[in-house]
Design a protein around this motif. Structure first.
Motif, PDB file in Angstrom:
ATOM      1  N   VAL A 121       0.947  -1.071  -0.027  1.00  0.00           N
ATOM      2  CA  VAL A 121      -0.002  -0.073   0.019  1.00  0.00           C
ATOM      3  C   VAL A 121       0.802   1.273  -0.021  1.00  0.00           C
ATOM      4  CG1 VAL A 121      -1.884   1.343   1.157  1.00  0.00           C
ATOM      5  CG2 VAL A 121      -1.739  -1.124   1.127  1.00  0.00           C
ATOM      6  N   LEU A 122       0.743   1.924  -0.850  1.00  0.00           N
ATOM      7  CA  LEU A 122       1.359   3.345  -1.071  1.00  0.00           C
ATOM      8  C   LEU A 122       1.036   4.448  -0.226  1.00  0.00           C
ATOM      9  CD1 LEU A 122       2.122   3.292  -4.908  1.00  0.00           C
ATOM     10  CD2 LEU A 122       3.933   2.455  -3.204  1.00  0.00           C
ATOM     11  N   ASP A 123       2.014   5.046   0.447  1.00  0.00           N
ATOM     12  CA  ASP A 123       1.508   5.989   1.300  1.00  0.00           C
ATOM     13  C   ASP A 123       0.831   7.241   1.021  1.00  0.00           C
ATOM     14  OD1 ASP A 123       1.329   7.089   3.990  1.00  0.00           O
ATOM     15  OD2 ASP A 123       2.687   8.565   3.688  1.00  0.00           O
ATOM     16  N   ALA A 124      -0.330   7.791   1.393  1.00  0.00           N
ATOM     17  CA  ALA A 124      -0.788   9.146   1.156  1.00  0.00           C
ATOM     18  C   ALA A 124      -0.727   9.824   2.424  1.00  0.00           C
ATOM     19  CB  ALA A 124      -2.163   8.953   0.526  1.00  0.00           C
ATOM     20  N   ASN A 125      -0.390  11.115   2.228  1.00  0.00           N
ATOM     21  CA  ASN A 125      -0.438  12.092   3.825  1.00  0.00           C
ATOM     22  C   ASN A 125      -1.751  12.115   4.152  1.00  0.00           C
ATOM     23  OD1 ASN A 125       0.754  13.493   5.549  1.00  0.00           O
ATOM     24  ND2 ASN A 125       0.890  15.462   4.389  1.00  0.00           N
ATOM     25  N   ASP A 126      -2.291  11.232   4.800  1.00  0.00           N
ATOM     26  CA  ASP A 126      -3.602  11.292   5.304  1.00  0.00           C
ATOM     27  C   ASP A 126      -3.775  11.178   6.766  1.00  0.00           C
ATOM     28  OD1 ASP A 126      -2.588   8.694   5.285  1.00  0.00           O
ATOM     29  OD2 ASP A 126      -4.562   7.777   4.703  1.00  0.00           O
ATOM     30  N   ASN A 127      -2.338  11.378   7.332  1.00  0.00           N
ATOM     31  CA  ASN A 127      -2.427  11.246   8.822  1.00  0.00           C
ATOM     32  C   ASN A 127      -1.598  12.440   9.507  1.00  0.00           C
ATOM     33  OD1 ASN A 127      -3.449   8.269   9.757  1.00  0.00           O
ATOM     34  ND2 ASN A 127      -2.391   7.914   7.807  1.00  0.00           N
ATOM     35  N   ALA A 128      -1.851  12.760  10.387  1.00  0.00           N
ATOM     36  CA  ALA A 128      -1.110  13.886  11.006  1.00  0.00           C
ATOM     37  C   ALA A 128      -0.410  13.396  12.121  1.00  0.00           C
ATOM     38  CB  ALA A 128      -2.517  15.067  11.581  1.00  0.00           C
ATOM     39  N   PRO A 129       0.729  14.151  12.424  1.00  0.00           N
ATOM     40  CA  PRO A 129       1.546  13.664  13.427  1.00  0.00           C
ATOM     41  C   PRO A 129       0.946  13.536  14.697  1.00  0.00           C
ATOM     42  CG  PRO A 129       2.848  15.404  12.071  1.00  0.00           C
ATOM     43  CD  PRO A 129       1.467  15.345  11.649  1.00  0.00           C
ATOM     44  N   VAL A 130       1.379  12.629  15.476  1.00  0.00           N
ATOM     45  CA  VAL A 130       0.857  12.467  16.815  1.00  0.00           C
ATOM     46  C   VAL A 130       1.922  12.308  17.853  1.00  0.00           C
ATOM     47  CG1 VAL A 130      -0.666  10.885  18.459  1.00  0.00           C
ATOM     48  CG2 VAL A 130      -1.237  11.129  15.823  1.00  0.00           C
ATOM     49  N   CYS A 131       1.864  13.243  18.758  1.00  0.00           N
ATOM     50  CA  CYS A 131       2.592  13.264  19.835  1.00  0.00           C
ATOM     51  C   CYS A 131       2.652  12.073  20.841  1.00  0.00           C
ATOM     52  CB  CYS A 131       2.469  14.652  20.655  1.00  0.00           C
ATOM     53  SG  CYS A 131       3.078  16.119  19.689  1.00  0.00           S
ATOM     54  N   ASP A 132       3.798  11.727  21.431  1.00  0.00           N
ATOM     55  CA  ASP A 132       3.533  10.424  22.402  1.00  0.00           C
ATOM     56  C   ASP A 132       2.783  10.850  23.463  1.00  0.00           C
ATOM     57  OD1 ASP A 132       5.674   9.466  21.032  1.00  0.00           O
ATOM     58  OD2 ASP A 132       7.050   9.981  22.011  1.00  0.00           O
ATOM     59  N   GLN A 133       2.480  12.171  23.936  1.00  0.00           N
ATOM     60  CA  GLN A 133       1.742  12.394  24.970  1.00  0.00           C
ATOM     61  C   GLN A 133       0.741  13.713  24.725  1.00  0.00           C
ATOM     62  OE1 GLN A 133       5.160  11.694  28.408  1.00  0.00           O
ATOM     63  NE2 GLN A 133       3.382  12.436  29.206  1.00  0.00           N
ATOM     64  N   PRO A 134      -0.367  13.634  24.964  1.00  0.00           N
ATOM     65  CA  PRO A 134      -1.148  15.034  24.615  1.00  0.00           C
ATOM     66  C   PRO A 134      -0.470  16.070  25.337  1.00  0.00           C
ATOM     67  CG  PRO A 134      -2.553  13.265  25.734  1.00  0.00           C
ATOM     68  CD  PRO A 134      -1.328  12.558  25.660  1.00  0.00           C
ATOM     69  N   VAL A 135      -0.237  15.661  26.688  1.00  0.00           N
ATOM     70  CA  VAL A 135       0.172  16.745  27.673  1.00  0.00           C
ATOM     71  C   VAL A 135       1.493  16.202  28.238  1.00  0.00           C
ATOM     72  CG1 VAL A 135      -0.137  18.199  29.732  1.00  0.00           C
ATOM     73  CG2 VAL A 135      -2.118  17.535  28.150  1.00  0.00           C
ATOM     74  N   TYR A 136       2.467  17.042  28.050  1.00  0.00           N
ATOM     75  CA  TYR A 136       3.800  16.714  28.557  1.00  0.00           C
ATOM     76  C   TYR A 136       4.051  17.796  29.978  1.00  0.00           C
ATOM     77  CZ  TYR A 136       5.156  14.578  24.359  1.00  0.00           C
ATOM     78  OH  TYR A 136       5.250  13.602  23.247  1.00  0.00           O
ATOM     79  N   GLU A 137       4.133  17.344  30.958  1.00  0.00           N
ATOM     80  CA  GLU A 137       4.508  17.839  32.509  1.00  0.00           C
ATOM     81  C   GLU A 137       5.792  17.849  32.933  1.00  0.00           C
ATOM     82  OE1 GLU A 137       1.754  16.359  35.137  1.00  0.00           O
ATOM     83  OE2 GLU A 137      -0.083  17.304  34.232  1.00  0.00           O
ATOM     84  N   VAL A 138       6.576  18.902  32.967  1.00  0.00           N
ATOM     85  CA  VAL A 138       7.815  19.240  33.270  1.00  0.00           C
ATOM     86  C   VAL A 138       8.014  20.226  34.482  1.00  0.00           C
ATOM     87  CG1 VAL A 138      10.037  19.776  32.477  1.00  0.00           C
ATOM     88  CG2 VAL A 138       8.482  18.563  30.847  1.00  0.00           C
ATOM     89  N   ARG A 139       8.963  19.654  35.606  1.00  0.00           N
ATOM     90  CA  ARG A 139       9.158  20.789  36.749  1.00  0.00           C
ATOM     91  C   ARG A 139      10.691  21.092  36.557  1.00  0.00           C
ATOM     92  NH1 ARG A 139       6.233  17.641  41.928  1.00  0.00           N
ATOM     93  NH2 ARG A 139       4.217  18.031  41.457  1.00  0.00           N
ATOM     94  N   LEU A 140      10.728  22.532  36.679  1.00  0.00           N
ATOM     95  CA  LEU A 140      12.050  23.131  36.658  1.00  0.00           C
ATOM     96  C   LEU A 140      12.188  23.939  37.947  1.00  0.00           C
ATOM     97  CD1 LEU A 140      12.670  24.192  32.968  1.00  0.00           C
ATOM     98  CD2 LEU A 140      13.606  22.249  34.263  1.00  0.00           C
ATOM     99  N   PHE A 141      13.312  24.005  38.487  1.00  0.00           N
ATOM    100  CA  PHE A 141      13.596  24.870  39.474  1.00  0.00           C
ATOM    101  C   PHE A 141      14.023  26.242  38.694  1.00  0.00           C
ATOM    102  CE2 PHE A 141      14.788  21.065  41.703  1.00  0.00           C
ATOM    103  CZ  PHE A 141      13.927  21.428  42.974  1.00  0.00           C
ATOM    104  N   GLU A 142      13.191  27.475  39.523  1.00  0.00           N
ATOM    105  CA  GLU A 142      13.511  28.569  38.940  1.00  0.00           C
ATOM    106  C   GLU A 142      14.954  29.253  38.587  1.00  0.00           C
ATOM    107  OE1 GLU A 142      12.183  31.697  41.128  1.00  0.00           O
ATOM    108  OE2 GLU A 142      12.437  30.855  43.259  1.00  0.00           O
ATOM    109  N   ASN A 143      15.858  28.554  39.293  1.00  0.00           N
ATOM    110  CA  ASN A 143      17.445  28.740  39.168  1.00  0.00           C
ATOM    111  C   ASN A 143      17.920  28.114  38.330  1.00  0.00           C
ATOM    112  OD1 ASN A 143      17.333  26.636  40.658  1.00  0.00           O
ATOM    113  ND2 ASN A 143      18.813  27.407  41.911  1.00  0.00           N
ATOM    114  N   ALA A 144      17.202  27.312  37.286  1.00  0.00           N
ATOM    115  CA  ALA A 144      17.634  26.674  36.250  1.00  0.00           C
ATOM    116  C   ALA A 144      18.677  27.474  35.425  1.00  0.00           C
ATOM    117  CB  ALA A 144      16.711  25.858  35.315  1.00  0.00           C
TER     118      ALA A 144
END
Length: 833
Positions: free
Chosen positions: A267-290
């Motif tokens: 099956v030859l590909d057609a651009n019918d799929n949008a990219p999908v991130c691994d997670q819909p929401v990424y949560e990161v914590r950083l110290f303010e002195n980073a």
């Protein structure tokens, strides 16, 4: 025919008769005969049978042809036909007249059995190998019968059997179909072939079960079958990138034979799929002195497409605010998000970033995800103190619990880093009370006294709970306002002053001083004398107290003979409401001045000379009379000295210097009489000395008799006068000795700092003595007393007043050096301090 024969012999192979080949080309169909090689007697169709009969008759007439049929794949030894019998050759003749197939050998598949004369199968017959796809396959044989030789034509038809399965051109067929093709699309396939003929070669096709494809068999105008693959359901490369199907071809033989081919559909590909991130929401914590450049997160997105359609580029969404863009940057190819600016928890504690993941297809599609960056607090902010309310000055009588100040405490950090505790010095009369969440009240914890401490400096220290903790401080100045809680206090409880009598009016006596530790009007002291009566006169007629300075002045000259000690109370009153007051005692000792001359006590009835009878028999040293005088002054001014004015005229008489007794200096003689007059001068010890005189007439007689002196209250016998003067002298000397002892003891106590200081801060009374170290008593016995107030109670000291008094000007000069305050009372004279 001879030409055909020679060709047959030369090639040594079987040939199909020309007539048979012609019939095959024209489509003549014949059915095989019996397996045993019986001659074929007819065919299924009337026309075909007629043509066949004609040909057979012609062939038989010309050549004597015999026809047989045999199934292909017959086993070796299978009898095709009884050739000898058909040719009319008896079995017995076979030895002499053998039958043989021409050419002999040559790998032929048929042969004649020498014993039976039957035509049998020598080796495997393969119709497909002999005739290929021809509908009819026959072998033409020439049989020679010897002695005499005869040539017969024999035709053997090879009947087809289903010994060949359908065969596809390739075992595997690869197809590429774009996933964008719509249902109903057809894709031609190459069918299978079957080497058999007839029903054995009639094929039907089947496809392995699937939901996307089906087979379609179409008949073309040339009556040829066209095989195609039909798309029933849209393809999805991301669901199945490859489909493997089994195409099966089944022939019509019995038993059926099948052939298969594998269809591999990519099956030859057609651009019918949008990219999908691994997670819909990424949560990161950083110290303010980073630090800047810190990797926040590496994003990962997938695209089910392939090729350029799956190449993904990351970017911030257009909804990303410019301020956030200054804080973060993103690598479009790697998806790495890094810090671009400095974080500050106190400004922004949470970042919510929309990220787009876009593929690189011709018509790019975009996927979305959210990056939530939570900024963790570090202890980078010191506490902040702010005085929101300050109630100063604080009255010194404010009760404990009075709110002095309200302090707002804040820390921009959070958690333990923003939890602030406050403290002040432990020795201060204040404490901190938490009122609200971020507020501290500074309240009084104990009573305060402005006179002890007028102002407090309170340092409020705030420390947070971070590690390490940060702190800040705020300095508060809390002044105390005065209340009238202190009465004026005099520097001395008793002021003692010595004033020379007859000092002029307005002369300052002493300056009292009281101190009030209160402030303002509460500490502004005014002075006044506590009114009392001195004898028959009010105190105000003697002294005046200046209200502002506390100077006490005499309003009239003081007369020692009238008042020896003037004692009164002075009050000091402050200006508070209500006012408070204190008192001190003032003792004014009037120092006697020699302002009274001695007075000779009168005797007799007049003031004329006194007469005294003296016996001529009186011996030396016998007291014959006494002169008695008094002085209203005291001390040395009242200490009298007696002397004869003209010693030469005294003759045998003399006067006691301090007793006033007239005694004989030798034994009397008649030449000394009859009358001797003595002028007795009485002088005091004052400066200048004052004197009085008296004339005593002595009458010398033969016999002694008692003579009464008419001298008034002081009169008496000579013995009594002598006793009186002696007693006076003894008293003076006793007092003088006691004075010396007291002075020595007082000096010793003062030098060692002992109890002598209990008499207040003022110095003790000045003690004056004459060269003789004694004093004399006047007409009235007077005492001088000093009241001392101190820790040990009242004491009495003996004071001896000397007629030798320093000049008032010298004393006032000494006082002026001790107190620079101008004298409000005028000229000073006659004051001993």
């Amino acid at each position: 025919m001879c030409e055909d024969w020679s060709e047959f012999r030369g090639s040594e192979r079987y040939r199909v008769l020309p007539g048979l080949r012609s019939s095959l080309i024209k489509g003549t169909d014949s059915q095989p005969g019996p397996a045993m090689g019986r001659p074929r007697r007819g065919g299924p169709g009337a026309g075909q049978l007629l043509r066949w009969a004609v040909l057979q008759a012609a062939w038989a007439a010309a050549m004597g042809q015999v026809r047989y049929s045999v199934a292909e794949e017959a086993e070796a030894g299978t009898v095709v036909g009884r050739l000898a019998q058909e040719l009319g050759v008896a079995a017995a003749e076979l030895v002499s007249r053998p039958l043989r197939v021409v050419p002999e050998g040559g790998g032929g598949s048929l042969e004649v059995n020498a014993q039976s004369g039957a035509l049998v199968v020598r080796s495997r017959l393969d119709r497909e190998a002999l005739c290929g796809p021809s509908p009819r396959c026959a072998l033409e044989l020439e049989v020679v019968v010897g002695k005499p030789p005869r040539l017969f034509h024999v035709e053997v038809e090879i009947q087809d059997v289903n010994d060949n399965a359908p065969l596809f051109p390739a075992e595997k067929k690869n197809l590429s179909i774009a996933e964008s093709r719509v249902p109903g699309s057809r894709f031609p396939l190459e069918g299978a072939s079957d080497a058999d003929i007839g029903t054995n070669s009639q094929l039907r096709y089947t496809l392995s079960a699937n939901e996307h494809f089906a087979l379609e068999l179409q008949n073309s105008k040339e009556q040829r079958n066209s095989l195609a693959l039909l798309l029933k359901k849209p393809l999805d490369r991301e669901e199945a990138a490859e489909h493997r199907l089994l195409l099966t071809a089944t022939d019509g033989g019995k038993p059926e034979l099948t052939g298969t081919a594998q269809l591999v559909i990519s099956v030859l590909d057609a651009n019918d799929n949008a990219p999908v991130c691994d997670q819909p929401v990424y949560e990161v914590r950083l110290f303010e002195n980073a630090p800047i450049g810190t990797l926040v997160i590496k994003l990962n997105a997938t695209d089910s497409d392939e090729g350029m359609n799956k190449d993904i580029s990351f970017s911030f969404s257009n909804t990303f605010t410019p301020s956030f863009r200054n804080m973060f940057k993103i690598d479009p190819d790697r998806g790495e998000v890094r810090l671009k600016g400095e974080l500050d928890f106190e400004n922004v504690s949470l970042y919510e970033i929309r990220i787009d993941a876009t593929d690189r297809g011709a018509l790019p599609l975009t996927g979305h995800c959210t990056l939530v960056v939570e900024v963790l607090d570090v202890n980078d902010n010191a506490p902040e103190l702010r005085v929101t309310s300050l109630s100063v000055p604080v009255p010194e009588d404010a009760p404990p619990g009075t709110v002095v100040a309200v302090i707002s405490v804040s820390d921009r950090d959070s958690g333990a880093n923003g939890r602030v505790s406050c403290s002040i010095g432990a020795e201060l009369p204040f404490r901190l009370v938490g009122t609200f969440k971020n507020s501290q009240a500074l309240v009084l914890s104990e009573a305060v006294d402005r006179e002890r401490v007028a102002e407090y400096e309170v340092v409020v220290r705030a420390r947070d709970g971070g590690a390490p903790s940060l702190w800040a401080s705020s300095r508060l100045v809390v002044p105390l306002s005065d209340v009238n809680d202190n009465a004026p206090a005099f520097a001395q409880a008793v002021y003692t002053v010595f004033v020379r009598e007859n000092s002029p009016a307005g002369a300052p006596l002493v300056r009292v001083s009281a101190w009030d530790p209160d402030a303002g009007a509460n500490g502004r002291v005014s002075y006044g004398a506590v009114e009392r009566r001195v004898g028959e006169r009010p105190l105000s007629s003697y002294v005046w107290v200046q209200a502002e300075s506390g100077s006490i002045c005499a309003l009239q000259p003081l007369d020692y003979e009238e008042v020896q000690v003037l004692q009164f109370e002075v009050s000091a009153r402050d200006g508070g409401l209500p006012s408070l007051s204190g008192q001190a005692s003032v003792q004014v000792f009037v120092v006697d001045a020699n302002d009274n001359a001695p007075v000779v006590s009168p005797w007799g009835r007049g003031l004329g000379p006194a007469w005294e009878a003296v016996s001529l028999s009186a011996g030396a040293g016998q007291v014959v009379g006494k002169v008695q005088a008094v002085d209203a002054d005291s001390g040395y001014n009242a200490w009298l000295r007696y002397e004869v004015q003209d010693p030469l005229s005294a003759g045998p008489f003399r006067v006691g210097v301090y007793s006033g007794e007239i005694s004989t200096s030798r034994a009397l003689e008649e030449a000394d009489g009859p009358v001797r007059s003595l002028v007795i001068v009485v002088r005091d010890h004052g400066e200048p000395a004052l004197s009085a005189s008296a004339t005593v007439s002595l009458s010398l007689v033969e016999s002694v008799r008692a003579v009464a002196w008419e001298s008034g209250p002081g009169g008496g016998s000579g013995g009594a006068a002598v006793d009186s003067n002696v007693s006076l002298l003894i008293a003076i000397w006793s007092v003088s000795g006691l004075l010396v002892v007291v002075i020595a003891a007082w000096v010793g106590v003062r030098c060692c700092g002992g109890p002598a200081e209990a008499c207040g801060s003022g110095e003790g009374p000045a003690v004056c003595s004459s060269g003789g170290g004694s004093w004399s008593s006047s007409q009235q016995q007077r005492q001088s007393r000093l009241v001392c107030v101190g820790e040990g109670g009242a004491k009495r000291d003996l004071m001896v007043f000397s007629p030798v008094v320093p000049s008032s000007a010298d004393n006032w000069a000494a006082e002026k050096q001790q107190d620079a305050t101008p004298n409000p009372c005028g000229t000073v004279s006659g004051v001993l301090l």
